[in-house]
Structure formats: C-alpha cells, structure tokens
Design a protein around this motif. Structure first.
Motif, PDB file in Angstrom:
ATOM      1  N   UNK A 198     -39.412 -14.641  43.755  1.00  0.00           N
ATOM      2  CA  UNK A 198     -39.449 -13.572  44.745  1.00  0.00           C
ATOM      3  C   UNK A 198     -39.159 -12.194  44.165  1.00  0.00           C
ATOM      4  N   UNK A 199     -38.092 -12.081  43.401  1.00  0.00           N
ATOM      5  CA  UNK A 199     -37.593 -10.759  43.025  1.00  0.00           C
ATOM      6  C   UNK A 199     -38.608  -9.879  42.290  1.00  0.00           C
ATOM      7  N   UNK A 200     -39.337 -10.382  41.323  1.00  0.00           N
ATOM      8  CA  UNK A 200     -40.325  -9.492  40.688  1.00  0.00           C
ATOM      9  C   UNK A 200     -41.381  -8.980  41.672  1.00  0.00           C
ATOM     10  N   UNK A 201     -41.837  -9.851  42.571  1.00  0.00           N
ATOM     11  CA  UNK A 201     -42.830  -9.410  43.566  1.00  0.00           C
ATOM     12  C   UNK A 201     -42.234  -8.404  44.534  1.00  0.00           C
ATOM     13  N   UNK A 202     -41.012  -8.673  44.978  1.00  0.00           N
ATOM     14  CA  UNK A 202     -40.344  -7.756  45.908  1.00  0.00           C
ATOM     15  C   UNK A 202     -40.143  -6.401  45.231  1.00  0.00           C
ATOM     16  N   UNK A 203     -39.683  -6.419  43.998  1.00  0.00           N
ATOM     17  CA  UNK A 203     -39.461  -5.165  43.265  1.00  0.00           C
ATOM     18  C   UNK A 203     -40.757  -4.387  43.099  1.00  0.00           C
ATOM     19  N   UNK A 204     -41.833  -5.076  42.738  1.00  0.00           N
ATOM     20  CA  UNK A 204     -43.126  -4.391  42.607  1.00  0.00           C
ATOM     21  C   UNK A 204     -43.512  -3.726  43.921  1.00  0.00           C
ATOM     22  N   UNK A 205     -43.324  -4.444  45.022  1.00  0.00           N
ATOM     23  CA  UNK A 205     -43.677  -3.887  46.331  1.00  0.00           C
ATOM     24  C   UNK A 205     -42.814  -2.674  46.672  1.00  0.00           C
ATOM     25  N   UNK A 206     -41.505  -2.815  46.514  1.00  0.00           N
ATOM     26  CA  UNK A 206     -40.587  -1.721  46.835  1.00  0.00           C
ATOM     27  C   UNK A 206     -40.893  -0.505  45.970  1.00  0.00           C
ATOM     28  N   UNK A 207     -41.023  -0.709  44.666  1.00  0.00           N
ATOM     29  CA  UNK A 207     -41.236   0.425  43.775  1.00  0.00           C
ATOM     30  C   UNK A 207     -42.631   1.012  43.912  1.00  0.00           C
ATOM     31  N   UNK A 208     -43.601   0.205  44.244  1.00  0.00           N
ATOM     32  CA  UNK A 208     -44.935   0.734  44.505  1.00  0.00           C
ATOM     33  C   UNK A 208     -44.904   1.673  45.699  1.00  0.00           C
ATOM     34  N   UNK A 209     -44.239   1.245  46.754  1.00  0.00           N
ATOM     35  CA  UNK A 209     -44.121   2.094  47.944  1.00  0.00           C
ATOM     36  C   UNK A 209     -43.257   3.319  47.654  1.00  0.00           C
ATOM     37  N   UNK A 210     -42.201   3.137  46.893  1.00  0.00           N
ATOM     38  CA  UNK A 210     -41.315   4.258  46.569  1.00  0.00           C
ATOM     39  C   UNK A 210     -42.054   5.309  45.730  1.00  0.00           C
ATOM     40  N   UNK A 211     -42.868   4.856  44.805  1.00  0.00           N
ATOM     41  CA  UNK A 211     -43.609   5.795  43.963  1.00  0.00           C
ATOM     42  C   UNK A 211     -44.628   6.584  44.771  1.00  0.00           C
ATOM     43  N   UNK A 212     -45.072   6.030  45.885  1.00  0.00           N
ATOM     44  CA  UNK A 212     -46.004   6.734  46.754  1.00  0.00           C
ATOM     45  C   UNK A 212     -45.341   7.721  47.690  1.00  0.00           C
ATOM     46  N   UNK A 213     -44.029   7.740  47.711  1.00  0.00           N
ATOM     47  CA  UNK A 213     -43.279   8.665  48.553  1.00  0.00           C
ATOM     48  C   UNK A 213     -42.770   9.796  47.665  1.00  0.00           C
ATOM     49  N   UNK A 214     -43.141  11.040  47.959  1.00  0.00           N
ATOM     50  CA  UNK A 214     -42.765  12.139  47.054  1.00  0.00           C
ATOM     51  C   UNK A 214     -41.257  12.294  46.857  1.00  0.00           C
ATOM     52  N   UNK A 215     -40.475  12.073  47.888  1.00  0.00           N
ATOM     53  CA  UNK A 215     -39.012  12.199  47.750  1.00  0.00           C
ATOM     54  C   UNK A 215     -38.479  11.082  46.874  1.00  0.00           C
ATOM     55  N   UNK A 216     -38.872   9.850  47.155  1.00  0.00           N
ATOM     56  CA  UNK A 216     -38.371   8.716  46.373  1.00  0.00           C
ATOM     57  C   UNK A 216     -38.909   8.722  44.955  1.00  0.00           C
ATOM     58  N   UNK A 217     -40.155   9.087  44.781  1.00  0.00           N
ATOM     59  CA  UNK A 217     -40.743   9.091  43.440  1.00  0.00           C
ATOM     60  C   UNK A 217     -39.959  10.008  42.513  1.00  0.00           C
ATOM     61  N   UNK A 218     -39.664  11.207  42.961  1.00  0.00           N
ATOM     62  CA  UNK A 218     -38.917  12.127  42.107  1.00  0.00           C
ATOM     63  C   UNK A 218     -37.487  11.650  41.911  1.00  0.00           C
ATOM     64  N   UNK A 219     -36.911  11.058  42.933  1.00  0.00           N
ATOM     65  CA  UNK A 219     -35.551  10.545  42.824  1.00  0.00           C
ATOM     66  C   UNK A 219     -35.486   9.378  41.838  1.00  0.00           C
ATOM     67  N   UNK A 220     -36.438   8.466  41.900  1.00  0.00           N
ATOM     68  CA  UNK A 220     -36.447   7.320  40.994  1.00  0.00           C
ATOM     69  C   UNK A 220     -36.603   7.761  39.552  1.00  0.00           C
TER      70      UNK A 220
END
Length: 91
Positions: free
Chosen positions: A58-80
């Motif tokens: 689960x965890x690698x897939x969940x992480x890919x999903x979370x970080x994919x969505x986060x990278x698409x968000x300008x606030x989260x992308x810069x924060x990450x």
C-alpha cells in the motif's frame, strides 16, 4: 516574516489534509501513521489491522498518489520542494 511562514504552513497543511481526506480510511491511516507519526511498518500493520505485506504494498502507491496530487498544488509543491519532503516516498 514568521507570521507569513506560519500562514503558509497552515495553508499547506490544510491542503495536505484535503488530499488525505480523498484516501480510503485505512490508506489515510497507514500514510499518517508511517509518514507523520513515524511508526514502524509492523506498527502500521497492527494499527490498521492488515498484514505487513499489505502495508508494504500500500504505502508506495499511497505515497505516489499523495505526492502526485501535492505536486499539482502550487502551495504544496513549493512547500514540499523547500522542505525536502520528497524523501518520505522511499520505503
């Protein structure tokens, strides 16, 4: 400037919670327990009531999903990027 940083962090956290709210409850719990609370994989397994093998799948897939969505968000992308948070995708 500290106040601005606090507001930015709060906004990023709210957006992260929005992404996590889109996960299935056990997936959200697994992600939070592992990457926010820092539990070991066996502890995540016990807390979520699924096998260790399932947590490991689960965890690698969940992480890919979370970080994919986060990278698409300008606030989260810069924060990450500014905080080096990409490292949590590695199991």
């Amino acid at each position: 400037e500290t106040r601005s940083a606090d507001l930015d962090a709060r906004e990023a956290l709210a957006r992260l919670y929005g992404i996590l709210d889109g996960l299935a409850p056990r997936h959200r719990a697994a992600f939070v327990l592992r990457h926010i609370e820092g539990l070991e994989l066996a502890e995540v397994s016990a807390a979520t009531g699924v096998s260790l093998a399932t947590v490991k799948r689960w965890l690698p897939r969940i992480c890919r999903r979370v970080f994919s969505q986060a990278k698409g968000d300008p606030v989260l992308a810069s924060y990450l990027v500014s905080n080096g948070a990409q490292a949590v995708t590695h199991e």
